[in-house]
Enzyme design. Structure first.
Site: not given
Ligand code: PLP
Length: 406
Positions: A365, A193, A218-219, A124
């Site tokens: 996705r 993560d 938020y997911k 990510f």
């Molecule tokens: C959604 C997501 C994030 C989000 O990071 P924010 O700083 O909270 O916006 C980070 N890492 C992964 C793997 C994600 O899927």
């Protein structure tokens, strides 16, 4: 895969009552809970109470009277059992990005002679960018190795292995136990993560002997747009932990207003500034609901849903390339397909009320948030996907235009 079969599966689904606990618009099939979780029905009332009562009436007294001051720890303690951690090992605060910075910095300071942060290309973006930022400060050296080469890239120069447990685009999981052990064997630390696994799949940080973790609110935790994230530090590292964002809320005595920084004991030192109470209050509702349903039940329904979708799509579109594993045990709570017209197909589906998402350049996705997605939803989505592709509906000009957020 038929509509009847989907309806039968829904009728015997042990989670079917939980759909009613979410507020979903009529006519929408929501297959994007892995990007922004749906709204729990209890959240608006809870926010109303926090805003009008605790803030409006209680004013500053609510830091004590409504226990706002302990909300990051309280929500963290509720997230802990979802990810195989102890209550005092998790805190809810800031964003994933900011928590990555804190924990990468902490790991670097634990072994100053090591500078390499190892990750995979295609992780990510924020995870890679946060390493790059520390590299630009002269504090870290970024090393990227593809999935199969990670173990070989681990050596005595590696301070930290930073990986996303379930890949955001392809849904492929890493073997957390094996890679944590491989990193420890060369004296490196590990930061997982959990953004695409926490609250969707069983995660056991303690059993894997993980050092650090971060995850998204938020997911799958349904905390709302931009909800606070969470951070985990194994108890054995907490006493000596030094993180670089030494704000006043992570101080041992924030209200003593002294000039010198003394870190708070334990996980509390991960706090930097004043916690966002509205965001934390909304996140708590989502976490309570996910905890009530239970991760094991969520994971088994998620596998059944994604498998149903995979087969229903394969029945109709045998040539559509699946990039996630066909084995439900070898993927997260999502399925990704590759198509050169993925963007337009995704837009055409959204126009029909079927919300999945597109990941640049060619990935379609679909996420299966099992708390509120039904087999009938998934059946309808597979049928619509086939329709959009077979009829060429995606060719319509309005489906070609790129929005700012995809
Ligand atoms: C959604 C997501 C994030 C989000 O990071 P924010 O700083 O909270 O916006 C980070 N890492 C992964 C793997 C994600 O899927």
């Amino acid at each position: 895969m038929t509509l009847d079969l989907a309806r039968n599966l829904d009728a015997s689904d042990p989670l079917r009552a939980f759909r009613e606990r979410f507020s979903l618009p009529q006519g929408v099939v929501y297959l994007d809970g892995n990007s922004l979780g749906a709204l729990p029905k209890d959240t608006p009332a809870r926010l109303e109470q926090v805003v009008r009562g605790e803030w409006g009436e209680g004013l500053i007294r609510s830091w004590n009277d409504a226990d706002w001051i302990n909300l990051p720890q309280r929500v963290g303690a509720k997230i802990a059992p979802l990810i195989g951690a102890q209550a005092d090992e998790v805190i809810a605060c800031d964003s994933v990005s900011v928590n990555l910075f804190k924990l990468i910095g902490a790991a670097l300071s634990m072994q100053p002679q090591r500078k390499v942060i190892l990750s995979e290309p295609g992780n990510f973006p924020t995870d890679l960018y946060m390493i790059a930022g520390l590299e630009a400060q002269g504090l870290a050296t970024r090393r990227l190795a593809s999935r199969e080469r990670i173990e070989a890239a681990l050596d005595e120069s590696v301070a930290l292995l930073l990986l996303t447990h379930v890949h955001y685009k392809y849904g492929e999981p890493f073997d957390m136990v094996a890679l944590t052990k491989a990193a420890h064997d060369v004296g490196a630390l590990v930061l997982w993560d959990l953004s695409h696994s926490g609250g969707a799949l069983p995660v056991d940080l303690n059993a894997a002997n993980a050092d650090f973790a971060v995850g998204c609110g938020y997911k799958y935790l349904n905390g709302g747009p931009g909800a606070p994230a969470y951070a985990y530090v194994a108890r054995r590292h907490q006493e000596a932990l030094s993180q670089p964002l030494t704000g006043w809320m992570g101080h041992a005595a924030p209200f003593a207003f002294t000039d010198d920084y003394t870190p708070a004991p334990g996980i509390d030192r991960l706090l930097a500034g004043t916690p966002g109470i509205l965001g934390l209050a909304a996140l708590e509702v989502g976490v309570d609901l996910i905890a009530e349903i239970g991760v094991d039940r969520l994971a088994s329904k998620s596998r059944a849903l994604s498998e149903f979708f995979r087969q229903a799509v394969a029945d109709r579109l045998p040539d559509l390339e699946l990039v996630s594993s066909p084995d439900p045990m070898a993927r997260g709570s999502q399925l990704s397909f590759r198509h050169t017209q993925a963007y337009a197909i995704c837009q055409a589906l959204i126009a029909r009320g079927i919300i999945g998402d597109f990941r640049d350049p060619d990935i379609l996705r679909f996420g299966f948030a099992p708390a509120y997605v039904s087999f009938e939803d998934v059946f309808g989505a597979a049928r619509a996907l086939a329709d959009v592709i077979v009829t060429g509906e995606w060719r319509r000009p309005e489906f070609q235009e790129r929005a700012a957020v995809t």
